[in-house]
Design an enzyme around this catalytic site. Structure first.
Site, PDB file in Angstrom:
ATOM      1  NE  ARG A 213      -3.681   2.081   2.762  1.00  0.00           N
ATOM      2  CZ  ARG A 213      -3.397   3.173   3.466  1.00  0.00           C
ATOM      3  NH1 ARG A 213      -2.206   3.333   4.017  1.00  0.00           N
ATOM      4  NH2 ARG A 213      -4.307   4.116   3.617  1.00  0.00           N
TER       5      ARG A 213
ATOM      6  CB  SER B  30     -12.529  -0.763   2.321  1.00  0.00           C
ATOM      7  OG  SER B  30     -11.144  -0.943   2.139  1.00  0.00           O
TER       8      SER B  30
ATOM      9  CE  LYS C  49      -8.987   4.773   4.593  1.00  0.00           C
ATOM     10  NZ  LYS C  49      -8.675   5.079   3.216  1.00  0.00           N
TER      11      LYS C  49
END
Ligand code: TZP
Ligand code: MG
Length: 217
Positions: free
Chosen positions: A41, A112, A141
């Protein structure tokens, strides 16, 4: 091993998550500690396209050597370039059914989801698993929103039954992981509690130790 079992300890990382450390070394340690899946990521990173592909190849090679699934976050193009095991997308990314068409039937698709409705839709669109979160508050995040807590996992699990692979994500530390699997998740997805640990190896081991064989449903 079914893919569901790979969700037990799902390590998520990009170069931005291990400042001052070499991501390759962090991943090697996490694997020694027992992680069961890895997601590349790279977010707001300083790497350009070529560097991202290069780092992805290095991390993927390590995963291959250890039989760890290698999932790419957000970017279908990068997943295809790397011939990754799969791709993970959020609600703001490309529609899951279109991504499924692009990646074909054999790659893993993760989506998600925060709510039961998003969860149902993700699986209807062809997801192999969903990531539910944030479980707890997280600084990894910035746009993650308010924590939905293990209660969100419990609700989705109760409504949808056993068949659907679910991983909890967001602010999960080793001591809180048992709550998440206790609520019905197949495992936990973790960035900072492993990537920023003084020992990623030790942190991964601790997760597995504390989760033991605990599942509730
Ligand atoms: N999606 C929801 S929360 C989150 C992502 C990627 C961040 C998880 O990072 P951490 O450090 O494990 O809280
Ligand atoms: Mg995304």
């Amino acid at each position: 091993m079914r893919f569901k079992d790979s969700l037990r300890l799902y390590f998520v990382m990009g170069s931005q998550d291990c400042p001052g450390e070499n991501p390759v070394e962090v991943l090697k340690q996490a694997i020694q500690g027992g992680i069961t899946c890895f997601q590349f990521r790279e977010k707001n990173s300083r790497l350009n396209g070529r560097e991202t592909v290069e780092l992805g190849k290095e991390l993927q090679k390590i995963c291959r050597e250890h039989n760890i699934p290698f999932i790419v976050n957000d970017r279908v193009d990068l997943a295809l370039i790397l011939d990754a095991t799969g791709v993970h997308i959020g609600q703001e990314d490309l529609p899951a059914d279109e991504v499924r068409r692009l990646i074909g039937p054999d790659r893993i698709l993760g989506v998600s989801a925060e709510t039961l409705e998003e969860a149902r839709r993700a699986f209807a669109d062809g997801a192999d698993y969903i990531g539910v979160g944030p479980m707890f508050s997280t600084s990894s995040k910035p746009d993650a929103g308010e924590p939905v807590g293990p209660a969100a996992v419990r609700h989705i699990r109760q409504q949808m039954g056993h068949r659907y692979p679910i991983v909890g994500i967001g602010g999960i530390t080793p001591d809180r992981a048992p709550e998440v699997v206790g609520a019905g998740a197949d495992g936990v997805a973790v960035i900072s509690a492993i990537s920023k640990a003084s020992s990623p190896l030790g942190a991964a081991k601790q997760f597995l130790q504390l989760m033991g064989n605990s599942t509730k449903l």
